[in-house]
Motif scaffolding. Structure first.
Motif, PDB file in Angstrom:
ATOM      1  N   GLU A  78      45.548 -70.682  59.605  1.00 37.32           N
ATOM      2  CA  GLU A  78      44.693 -70.035  58.401  1.00 37.32           C
ATOM      3  C   GLU A  78      44.762 -70.667  57.203  1.00 37.32           C
ATOM      4  O   GLU A  78      43.618 -70.918  56.501  1.00 37.32           O
ATOM      5  N   ARG A  79      46.090 -71.288  56.721  1.00 40.98           N
ATOM      6  CA  ARG A  79      46.123 -71.725  55.636  1.00 40.98           C
ATOM      7  C   ARG A  79      45.286 -73.233  55.598  1.00 40.98           C
ATOM      8  O   ARG A  79      44.752 -73.483  54.550  1.00 40.98           O
ATOM      9  N   ALA A  80      45.400 -73.807  56.734  1.00 44.42           N
ATOM     10  CA  ALA A  80      44.722 -75.207  56.682  1.00 44.42           C
ATOM     11  C   ALA A  80      43.413 -74.947  56.739  1.00 44.42           C
ATOM     12  O   ALA A  80      42.563 -75.815  56.091  1.00 44.42           O
ATOM     13  N   LYS A  81      42.738 -73.854  57.407  1.00 46.58           N
ATOM     14  CA  LYS A  81      41.319 -73.668  57.371  1.00 46.58           C
ATOM     15  C   LYS A  81      40.637 -73.268  55.897  1.00 46.58           C
ATOM     16  O   LYS A  81      39.586 -73.776  55.524  1.00 46.58           O
ATOM     17  N   GLU A  82      41.573 -72.465  55.323  1.00 46.89           N
ATOM     18  CA  GLU A  82      41.387 -72.216  53.759  1.00 46.89           C
ATOM     19  C   GLU A  82      41.286 -73.173  53.025  1.00 46.89           C
ATOM     20  O   GLU A  82      40.466 -73.626  52.265  1.00 46.89           O
ATOM     21  N   ASP A  83      42.256 -74.311  53.259  1.00 46.30           N
ATOM     22  CA  ASP A  83      42.288 -75.280  52.268  1.00 46.30           C
ATOM     23  C   ASP A  83      41.032 -76.357  52.735  1.00 46.30           C
ATOM     24  O   ASP A  83      40.575 -77.107  51.937  1.00 46.30           O
ATOM     25  N   ALA A  84      40.581 -76.423  54.005  1.00 44.33           N
ATOM     26  CA  ALA A  84      39.582 -77.326  54.354  1.00 44.33           C
ATOM     27  C   ALA A  84      38.231 -76.753  53.978  1.00 44.33           C
ATOM     28  O   ALA A  84      37.626 -77.431  53.373  1.00 44.33           O
ATOM     29  N   GLU A  85      38.162 -75.248  53.755  1.00 46.70           N
ATOM     30  CA  GLU A  85      36.983 -74.690  53.365  1.00 46.70           C
ATOM     31  C   GLU A  85      36.870 -75.011  51.542  1.00 46.70           C
ATOM     32  O   GLU A  85      35.630 -75.564  51.090  1.00 46.70           O
ATOM     33  N   ARG A  86      38.006 -75.015  51.084  1.00 52.58           N
ATOM     34  CA  ARG A  86      38.004 -75.172  49.592  1.00 52.58           C
ATOM     35  C   ARG A  86      37.743 -76.561  49.399  1.00 52.58           C
ATOM     36  O   ARG A  86      36.804 -76.952  48.422  1.00 52.58           O
ATOM     37  N   ARG A  87      38.173 -77.535  50.131  1.00 55.57           N
ATOM     38  CA  ARG A  87      37.896 -78.962  49.982  1.00 55.57           C
ATOM     39  C   ARG A  87      36.357 -79.330  50.214  1.00 55.57           C
ATOM     40  O   ARG A  87      35.495 -80.050  49.432  1.00 55.57           O
ATOM     41  N   ASN A  88      36.033 -78.729  51.234  1.00 55.74           N
ATOM     42  CA  ASN A  88      34.483 -78.833  51.601  1.00 55.74           C
ATOM     43  C   ASN A  88      33.600 -78.184  50.426  1.00 55.74           C
ATOM     44  O   ASN A  88      32.440 -78.705  50.112  1.00 55.74           O
ATOM     45  N   GLU A  89      33.841 -77.189  49.841  1.00 61.77           N
ATOM     46  CA  GLU A  89      33.150 -76.494  48.638  1.00 61.77           C
ATOM     47  C   GLU A  89      33.360 -77.598  47.590  1.00 61.77           C
ATOM     48  O   GLU A  89      32.136 -77.771  46.840  1.00 61.77           O
ATOM     49  N   MET A  90      34.265 -78.072  47.130  1.00 62.94           N
ATOM     50  CA  MET A  90      34.650 -78.992  46.261  1.00 62.94           C
ATOM     51  C   MET A  90      33.692 -80.389  46.405  1.00 62.94           C
ATOM     52  O   MET A  90      33.044 -80.834  45.434  1.00 62.94           O
ATOM     53  N   LEU A  91      33.716 -80.845  47.674  1.00 66.85           N
ATOM     54  CA  LEU A  91      32.894 -81.712  47.971  1.00 66.85           C
ATOM     55  C   LEU A  91      31.421 -81.709  47.836  1.00 66.85           C
ATOM     56  O   LEU A  91      30.718 -82.632  47.391  1.00 66.85           O
ATOM     57  N   GLN A  92      31.071 -80.544  48.231  1.00 68.51           N
ATOM     58  CA  GLN A  92      29.446 -80.030  48.179  1.00 68.51           C
ATOM     59  C   GLN A  92      29.249 -80.154  46.884  1.00 68.51           C
ATOM     60  O   GLN A  92      28.109 -80.661  46.258  1.00 68.51           O
ATOM     61  N   LYS A  93      30.136 -79.381  45.908  1.00 70.26           N
ATOM     62  CA  LYS A  93      29.631 -79.456  44.354  1.00 70.26           C
ATOM     63  C   LYS A  93      29.681 -80.977  43.919  1.00 70.26           C
ATOM     64  O   LYS A  93      28.879 -81.312  43.053  1.00 70.26           O
ATOM     65  N   GLU A  94      30.684 -81.738  44.173  1.00 73.01           N
ATOM     66  CA  GLU A  94      30.716 -83.268  43.743  1.00 73.01           C
ATOM     67  C   GLU A  94      29.500 -83.936  44.258  1.00 73.01           C
ATOM     68  O   GLU A  94      28.819 -84.620  43.598  1.00 73.01           O
ATOM     69  N   MET A  95      29.273 -83.738  45.312  1.00 69.42           N
ATOM     70  CA  MET A  95      27.750 -84.347  45.834  1.00 69.42           C
ATOM     71  C   MET A  95      26.849 -83.883  45.018  1.00 69.42           C
ATOM     72  O   MET A  95      25.780 -84.572  44.791  1.00 69.42           O
TER      73      MET A  95
END
Length: 153
Positions: free
Chosen positions: A122-139
């Protein structure tokens, strides 16, 4: 043919001047206990032989005492056998309980490991979602910046 005499007939008191009070008390207690206790639950043995196997009523106190001793030794053997059987069953059940406790401990450990793995996932999933959101914003920022640079050219 043979008449079954109830054990209480032995409790009527000394029928022979040589009978001691101790003998009457001891045999009376055994016979009273036999009369009053009834069958023991789970007892499949029959302590008292059928009337056809019982000897004719003993005539002398020595014969009565011998019959009582025989009866007592038979009962003692039966009870000791049952006690040994119950003790063996108790040992088996104790062993089974010990095995069950061991298995329960193993299952608890497995359960806690599974819970820990689920929390980690669950923590790994939440971390991956946060990273994806950050990457989306950076893109998005990158493309906005890249788009503005292209406008100036």
């Amino acid at each position: 043919m043979f008449e079954e005499n109830p054990p209480s007939r032995y409790l009527t008191g000394p029928s022979h001047p040589g009978d001691s009070q101790e003998t009457n008390t001891a045999t009376g207690g055994v016979l009273e206990a036999r009369e009053n206790t009834g069958p023991i639950p789970g007892d499949t043995s029959n302590s008292r032989p059928p009337a056809s196997e019982q000897p004719a009523s003993p005539s002398s106190p020595e014969q009565r005492l011998a019959c009582l001793r025989t009866l007592m030794s038979r009962q003692k053997a039966e009870y000791e056998s049952r006690v040994a059987s119950l003790e063996q069953r108790n040992r088996e059940l104790q062993s089974e309980i010990k095995d069950m406790h061991s298995k329960l401990g193993q299952q608890r450990k497995q359960h806690s490991l599974v819970e820990m793995k689920m929390r980690n996932a669950e923590r790994a999933k939440e971390d991956a979602e946060r990273r994806n959101e950050m990457l989306q914003k950076e893109m998005e920022e990158f493309f906005e910046t890249f788009g503005e640079i292209n406008k100036w050219k």
